[in-house]
Write a protein that holds these residues in place. Structure first.
Motif, PDB file in Angstrom:
ATOM      1  N   LEU A  77     -15.938   1.322 -31.709  1.00  0.00           N
ATOM      2  CA  LEU A  77     -15.271   1.306 -30.412  1.00  0.00           C
ATOM      3  C   LEU A  77     -14.066   2.235 -30.445  1.00  0.00           C
ATOM      4  O   LEU A  77     -13.306   2.250 -31.406  1.00  0.00           O
ATOM      5  CB  LEU A  77     -14.808  -0.115 -30.057  1.00  0.00           C
ATOM      6  CG  LEU A  77     -15.904  -1.141 -29.837  1.00  0.00           C
ATOM      7  CD1 LEU A  77     -15.297  -2.447 -29.346  1.00  0.00           C
ATOM      8  CD2 LEU A  77     -16.950  -0.649 -28.866  1.00  0.00           C
ATOM      9  N   PHE A  78     -13.906   3.015 -29.370  1.00  0.00           N
ATOM     10  CA  PHE A  78     -12.794   3.952 -29.250  1.00  0.00           C
ATOM     11  C   PHE A  78     -11.715   3.434 -28.310  1.00  0.00           C
ATOM     12  O   PHE A  78     -10.552   3.796 -28.426  1.00  0.00           O
ATOM     13  CB  PHE A  78     -13.280   5.307 -28.722  1.00  0.00           C
ATOM     14  CG  PHE A  78     -14.385   5.920 -29.527  1.00  0.00           C
ATOM     15  CD1 PHE A  78     -14.417   5.824 -30.908  1.00  0.00           C
ATOM     16  CD2 PHE A  78     -15.410   6.603 -28.902  1.00  0.00           C
ATOM     17  CE1 PHE A  78     -15.434   6.397 -31.649  1.00  0.00           C
ATOM     18  CE2 PHE A  78     -16.435   7.179 -29.633  1.00  0.00           C
ATOM     19  CZ  PHE A  78     -16.445   7.078 -31.010  1.00  0.00           C
ATOM     20  N   TRP A  79     -12.101   2.578 -27.344  1.00  0.00           N
ATOM     21  CA  TRP A  79     -11.170   2.126 -26.312  1.00  0.00           C
ATOM     22  C   TRP A  79     -11.727   0.865 -25.663  1.00  0.00           C
ATOM     23  O   TRP A  79     -12.936   0.726 -25.495  1.00  0.00           O
ATOM     24  CB  TRP A  79     -11.028   3.239 -25.282  1.00  0.00           C
ATOM     25  CG  TRP A  79     -10.229   2.934 -24.066  1.00  0.00           C
ATOM     26  CD1 TRP A  79      -8.873   3.018 -23.940  1.00  0.00           C
ATOM     27  CD2 TRP A  79     -10.714   2.523 -22.792  1.00  0.00           C
ATOM     28  NE1 TRP A  79      -8.496   2.684 -22.662  1.00  0.00           N
ATOM     29  CE2 TRP A  79      -9.617   2.376 -21.937  1.00  0.00           C
ATOM     30  CE3 TRP A  79     -11.976   2.257 -22.289  1.00  0.00           C
ATOM     31  CZ2 TRP A  79      -9.748   1.980 -20.614  1.00  0.00           C
ATOM     32  CZ3 TRP A  79     -12.118   1.858 -20.974  1.00  0.00           C
ATOM     33  CH2 TRP A  79     -10.993   1.731 -20.152  1.00  0.00           C
ATOM     34  N   VAL A  80     -10.818  -0.055 -25.281  1.00  0.00           N
ATOM     35  CA  VAL A  80     -11.196  -1.267 -24.550  1.00  0.00           C
ATOM     36  C   VAL A  80     -10.322  -1.347 -23.305  1.00  0.00           C
ATOM     37  O   VAL A  80      -9.092  -1.282 -23.397  1.00  0.00           O
ATOM     38  CB  VAL A  80     -11.005  -2.540 -25.413  1.00  0.00           C
ATOM     39  CG1 VAL A  80     -11.354  -3.782 -24.616  1.00  0.00           C
ATOM     40  CG2 VAL A  80     -11.846  -2.471 -26.678  1.00  0.00           C
ATOM     41  N   GLU A  81     -10.965  -1.482 -22.140  1.00  0.00           N
ATOM     42  CA  GLU A  81     -10.250  -1.558 -20.864  1.00  0.00           C
ATOM     43  C   GLU A  81      -9.209  -2.672 -20.884  1.00  0.00           C
ATOM     44  O   GLU A  81      -9.507  -3.804 -21.255  1.00  0.00           O
ATOM     45  CB  GLU A  81     -11.257  -1.813 -19.749  1.00  0.00           C
ATOM     46  CG  GLU A  81     -10.653  -1.931 -18.376  1.00  0.00           C
ATOM     47  CD  GLU A  81     -11.680  -2.262 -17.312  1.00  0.00           C
ATOM     48  OE1 GLU A  81     -11.340  -2.126 -16.134  1.00  0.00           O
ATOM     49  OE2 GLU A  81     -12.820  -2.655 -17.645  1.00  0.00           O
ATOM     50  N   VAL A 120      -6.557  15.619 -24.933  1.00  0.00           N
ATOM     51  CA  VAL A 120      -6.558  14.254 -24.418  1.00  0.00           C
ATOM     52  C   VAL A 120      -7.587  14.153 -23.292  1.00  0.00           C
ATOM     53  O   VAL A 120      -7.659  15.023 -22.443  1.00  0.00           O
ATOM     54  CB  VAL A 120      -5.153  13.868 -23.883  1.00  0.00           C
ATOM     55  CG1 VAL A 120      -5.181  12.489 -23.261  1.00  0.00           C
ATOM     56  CG2 VAL A 120      -4.116  13.945 -24.979  1.00  0.00           C
ATOM     57  N   LEU A 121      -8.364  13.087 -23.319  1.00  0.00           N
ATOM     58  CA  LEU A 121      -9.310  12.814 -22.247  1.00  0.00           C
ATOM     59  C   LEU A 121      -8.702  11.734 -21.359  1.00  0.00           C
ATOM     60  O   LEU A 121      -8.294  10.685 -21.847  1.00  0.00           O
ATOM     61  CB  LEU A 121     -10.633  12.302 -22.829  1.00  0.00           C
ATOM     62  CG  LEU A 121     -11.679  11.817 -21.829  1.00  0.00           C
ATOM     63  CD1 LEU A 121     -12.159  12.975 -20.965  1.00  0.00           C
ATOM     64  CD2 LEU A 121     -12.837  11.177 -22.562  1.00  0.00           C
ATOM     65  N   VAL A 122      -8.611  12.006 -20.071  1.00  0.00           N
ATOM     66  CA  VAL A 122      -8.065  11.045 -19.117  1.00  0.00           C
ATOM     67  C   VAL A 122      -9.228  10.495 -18.300  1.00  0.00           C
ATOM     68  O   VAL A 122      -9.997  11.248 -17.715  1.00  0.00           O
ATOM     69  CB  VAL A 122      -7.021  11.702 -18.176  1.00  0.00           C
ATOM     70  CG1 VAL A 122      -6.530  10.704 -17.149  1.00  0.00           C
ATOM     71  CG2 VAL A 122      -5.870  12.261 -18.991  1.00  0.00           C
ATOM     72  N   ILE A 123      -9.334   9.161 -18.283  1.00  0.00           N
ATOM     73  CA  ILE A 123     -10.400   8.504 -17.543  1.00  0.00           C
ATOM     74  C   ILE A 123      -9.759   7.629 -16.474  1.00  0.00           C
ATOM     75  O   ILE A 123      -8.848   6.852 -16.773  1.00  0.00           O
ATOM     76  CB  ILE A 123     -11.258   7.639 -18.474  1.00  0.00           C
ATOM     77  CG1 ILE A 123     -11.908   8.515 -19.543  1.00  0.00           C
ATOM     78  CG2 ILE A 123     -12.298   6.849 -17.687  1.00  0.00           C
ATOM     79  CD1 ILE A 123     -12.632   7.743 -20.613  1.00  0.00           C
ATOM     80  N   SER A 124     -10.208   7.764 -15.233  1.00  0.00           N
ATOM     81  CA  SER A 124      -9.702   6.937 -14.134  1.00  0.00           C
ATOM     82  C   SER A 124     -10.821   6.070 -13.605  1.00  0.00           C
ATOM     83  O   SER A 124     -11.924   6.553 -13.361  1.00  0.00           O
ATOM     84  CB  SER A 124      -9.171   7.819 -13.000  1.00  0.00           C
ATOM     85  OG  SER A 124      -8.081   8.577 -13.438  1.00  0.00           O
ATOM     86  N   ALA A 125     -10.534   4.792 -13.441  1.00  0.00           N
ATOM     87  CA  ALA A 125     -11.505   3.872 -12.866  1.00  0.00           C
ATOM     88  C   ALA A 125     -11.139   3.603 -11.425  1.00  0.00           C
ATOM     89  O   ALA A 125      -9.995   3.397 -11.091  1.00  0.00           O
ATOM     90  CB  ALA A 125     -11.518   2.565 -13.651  1.00  0.00           C
ATOM     91  N   ILE A 126     -12.146   3.630 -10.572  1.00  0.00           N
ATOM     92  CA  ILE A 126     -11.939   3.382  -9.151  1.00  0.00           C
ATOM     93  C   ILE A 126     -12.693   2.123  -8.783  1.00  0.00           C
ATOM     94  O   ILE A 126     -13.885   2.004  -9.034  1.00  0.00           O
ATOM     95  CB  ILE A 126     -12.434   4.579  -8.304  1.00  0.00           C
ATOM     96  CG1 ILE A 126     -11.679   5.842  -8.705  1.00  0.00           C
ATOM     97  CG2 ILE A 126     -12.278   4.280  -6.831  1.00  0.00           C
ATOM     98  CD1 ILE A 126     -12.232   7.098  -8.097  1.00  0.00           C
ATOM     99  N   ASP A 127     -11.975   1.157  -8.205  1.00  0.00           N
ATOM    100  CA  ASP A 127     -12.633  -0.093  -7.785  1.00  0.00           C
ATOM    101  C   ASP A 127     -13.352   0.092  -6.489  1.00  0.00           C
ATOM    102  O   ASP A 127     -13.005   0.763  -5.619  1.00  0.00           O
ATOM    103  CB  ASP A 127     -11.606  -1.218  -7.618  1.00  0.00           C
ATOM    104  CG  ASP A 127     -11.070  -1.658  -8.965  1.00  0.00           C
ATOM    105  OD1 ASP A 127     -11.813  -1.551  -9.963  1.00  0.00           O
ATOM    106  OD2 ASP A 127      -9.919  -2.134  -9.008  1.00  0.00           O
TER     107      ASP A 127
END
Length: 78
Positions: free
Chosen positions: A50-54, A71-78
């Motif tokens: 695992l690299f990342w956990v929300e 750096v990788l930027v990840i955005s979550a949209i609800d």
């Protein structure tokens, strides 16, 4: 390859500020996450790594340090 997925039995991660590796089960129990929160928590990993956990952040192996070049930027949209 690297994928975004839900948790799987036996998933483990070590965070930069913690001195031990924890299973997601134990981590979620400590944080008192409901079953629906556990089921909807996203993780990023490759196989069993695992690299990342929300909601918790990156693993010690993928955390940003003084040697980080990209750096990788990840955005979550609800």
């Amino acid at each position: 390859g690297t994928v975004i997925r839900s948790r799987m039995s036996g998933d483990r991660i070590r965070f930069p500020r913690r001195k031990c590796t924890k299973t997601l089960r134990k981590l979620f129990n400590e944080e008192a996450l409901s079953e629906s929160e556990r089921a909807s928590t996203a993780v990023i990993g490759c196989s069993s790594d695992l690299f990342w956990v929300e909601g918790f952040g990156p693993s010690i192996d993928t955390a940003i340090t003084g040697n980080t070049k990209k750096v990788l930027v990840i955005s979550a949209i609800d």
